[in-house]
Design an enzyme around this catalytic site. Structure first.
Site, PDB file in Angstrom:
ATOM      1  N   GLY A  23      23.867  31.360  -8.187  1.00 51.17           N
ATOM      2  CA  GLY A  23      23.257  32.423  -8.824  1.00 51.17           C
ATOM      3  C   GLY A  23      23.230  33.654  -7.878  1.00 51.17           C
ATOM      4  O   GLY A  23      22.124  34.286  -7.432  1.00 51.17           O
ATOM      5  N   ALA A  24      24.380  33.845  -7.107  1.00 50.87           N
ATOM      6  CA  ALA A  24      24.353  34.919  -5.989  1.00 50.87           C
ATOM      7  C   ALA A  24      24.537  36.186  -6.610  1.00 50.87           C
ATOM      8  O   ALA A  24      24.505  37.341  -5.706  1.00 50.87           O
ATOM      9  CB  ALA A  24      25.468  34.590  -5.068  1.00 50.87           C
ATOM     10  N   ASN A  25      24.652  36.650  -7.972  1.00 56.48           N
ATOM     11  CA  ASN A  25      24.877  38.093  -8.272  1.00 56.48           C
ATOM     12  C   ASN A  25      23.608  38.823  -8.567  1.00 56.48           C
ATOM     13  O   ASN A  25      23.774  39.801  -8.947  1.00 56.48           O
ATOM     14  CB  ASN A  25      25.944  37.954  -9.311  1.00 56.48           C
ATOM     15  CG  ASN A  25      25.135  37.339 -10.709  1.00 56.48           C
ATOM     16  OD1 ASN A  25      25.105  36.261 -10.812  1.00 56.48           O
ATOM     17  ND2 ASN A  25      24.755  37.939 -11.625  1.00 56.48           N
ATOM     18  N   GLY A  29      19.257  35.292  -5.380  1.00 56.02           N
ATOM     19  CA  GLY A  29      20.565  34.981  -4.622  1.00 56.02           C
ATOM     20  C   GLY A  29      21.365  36.092  -4.122  1.00 56.02           C
ATOM     21  O   GLY A  29      22.018  35.869  -3.080  1.00 56.02           O
ATOM     22  N   TYR A 177      10.071  24.110 -18.090  1.00 53.09           N
ATOM     23  CA  TYR A 177      10.553  24.998 -16.834  1.00 53.09           C
ATOM     24  C   TYR A 177       9.708  23.988 -15.623  1.00 53.09           C
ATOM     25  O   TYR A 177      10.482  23.744 -14.592  1.00 53.09           O
ATOM     26  CB  TYR A 177       9.995  26.213 -16.992  1.00 53.09           C
ATOM     27  CG  TYR A 177      10.235  27.161 -15.437  1.00 53.09           C
ATOM     28  CD1 TYR A 177      11.539  27.436 -15.237  1.00 53.09           C
ATOM     29  CD2 TYR A 177       9.081  27.420 -14.713  1.00 53.09           C
ATOM     30  CE1 TYR A 177      11.794  27.883 -14.078  1.00 53.09           C
ATOM     31  CE2 TYR A 177       9.235  27.879 -13.542  1.00 53.09           C
ATOM     32  CZ  TYR A 177      10.532  28.442 -13.394  1.00 53.09           C
ATOM     33  OH  TYR A 177      10.916  28.875 -12.059  1.00 53.09           O
TER      34      TYR A 177
END
Length: 310
Positions: A23-25, A29, A177
């Site tokens: 989830g680096a974008n 992240g 969640y």
């Protein structure tokens, strides 16, 4: 600010080390990737949307031309994608030092993954469980190797609905969640126990960002859940640059120990700089953790090499 407060300026030189950030974008992240690259790390940006990943990488390189980044596709909710990502890492003989299990989805309507699992449990827990197991042999060869799993203050009061894991009978967005974030903590602590029992050099750590303004509150929720998330971001949330510090600390600080959980040092762990925090007592139960572990191996088809914990 007290000198005792840990900030990103205290990240050591990371030249020659490789990090995988899921989830680096965007959000946590992206902030994590930016700081790692700024301190010399090579960062594999594991993203579901490669176009967004390329734009995020371009933004980082625009500010820091020396940043060493690469984009690789990973959809954590799809176990086939997880296995393909890991297979490519092995083909490329990726020299992996740190895996940051950061990506997540929050309170969407009930949907199922391609393998039929509830989407939050699939993406937040099962995908990271499988990814970590499939990359463990690469991590074992890393320099100061670590797995950092990002949970949430929502894990407090969470539980694993073993009798209705996918919410088929009664799905409540927030409860499921919380289930996924509770599973993150059970996993991170059980992984620590197993790594220690196996004499592994890999350390398993946990982190949570408190309440931090990211797009997590906008991309998953719908209707009133999205409105509520936007209000929380505007009124209460801290900046993502601060929210990312606990996971950056866990991933880079020299003095951390396996099994530690880092979160904000402010009131109720909602805001602030990194400190060691206590997991919910229920998440420290090894029996629940072993039960979840066995189920996770069954659901993902991924068995870990480290010896079972005692």
């Amino acid at each position: 600010m007290s000198d005792s407060k840990w900030t990103a300026s205290r990240i050591p030189d990371l030249t020659g080390r490789t990090f995988v950030v899921t989830g680096a974008n965007s959000g946590l992240g992206l902030a994590t990737t930016r700081h790692l690259a700024r301190h010399g790390a090579h960062v594999v940006m594991a993203v579901r949307n490669e176009a967004k990943g390329r734009r995020a990488a371009a933004d980082i390189c625009g500010a820091d031309p020396d940043a060493s980044l690469e984009i690789r596709h990973l959809d954590l909710a799809d176990l086939d994608s997880v296995k393909a990502f890991a297979a490519r890492a092995h083909v490329d003989a990726l020299q992996l030092d740190v895996l940051i299990n950061n990506a997540g989805v929050m309170t969407p309507p009930r949907t199922l993954s391609p393998q039929g699992h509830e989407s939050q449990f699939a993406g937040n827990h099962l995908g990271h469980f499988a990814l970590t197991g499939l990359l463990m042999d690469l991590l074992q060869q890393g320099r100061d190797p670590r797995v950092v799993t990002v949970s949430s203050i929502g894990h407090h009061g969470g539980q694993i609905h073993f009798d209705d894991l996918s919410g088929a009978r009664k799905y409540q967005r927030v409860k499921y969640y919380d289930q996924s974030k509770f599973a993150n903590v059970l996993f991170g602590l059980e992984l620590d126990r197993r790594l220690r029992a196996a004499g592994s050099p890999v350390r398993s750590l946990l982190a949570h960002p408190g309440i931090t303004a990211t797009n997590l509150q906008r991309t998953g929720p719908t209707g009133l859940f999205r409105v509520g998330g936007a209000l929380v971001n505007r009124l209460f949330a801290q900046d993502v640059e601060i929210g990312a510090l606990p996971q950056l600390h866990a991933a880079t600080a020299a003095d951390v120990e396996g099994g530690q959980f880092f979160g904000p040092d402010g009131w109720k762990e909602l805001r602030g700089h990194p400190t060691v925090v206590r997991p919910d007592p229920a998440a420290e139960d090894p029996d629940t953790a072993r039960r979840l572990w066995g189920l996770s191996e069954e659901l993902t088809g991924v068995a870990y090499a480290p010896a079972p914990s005692a």
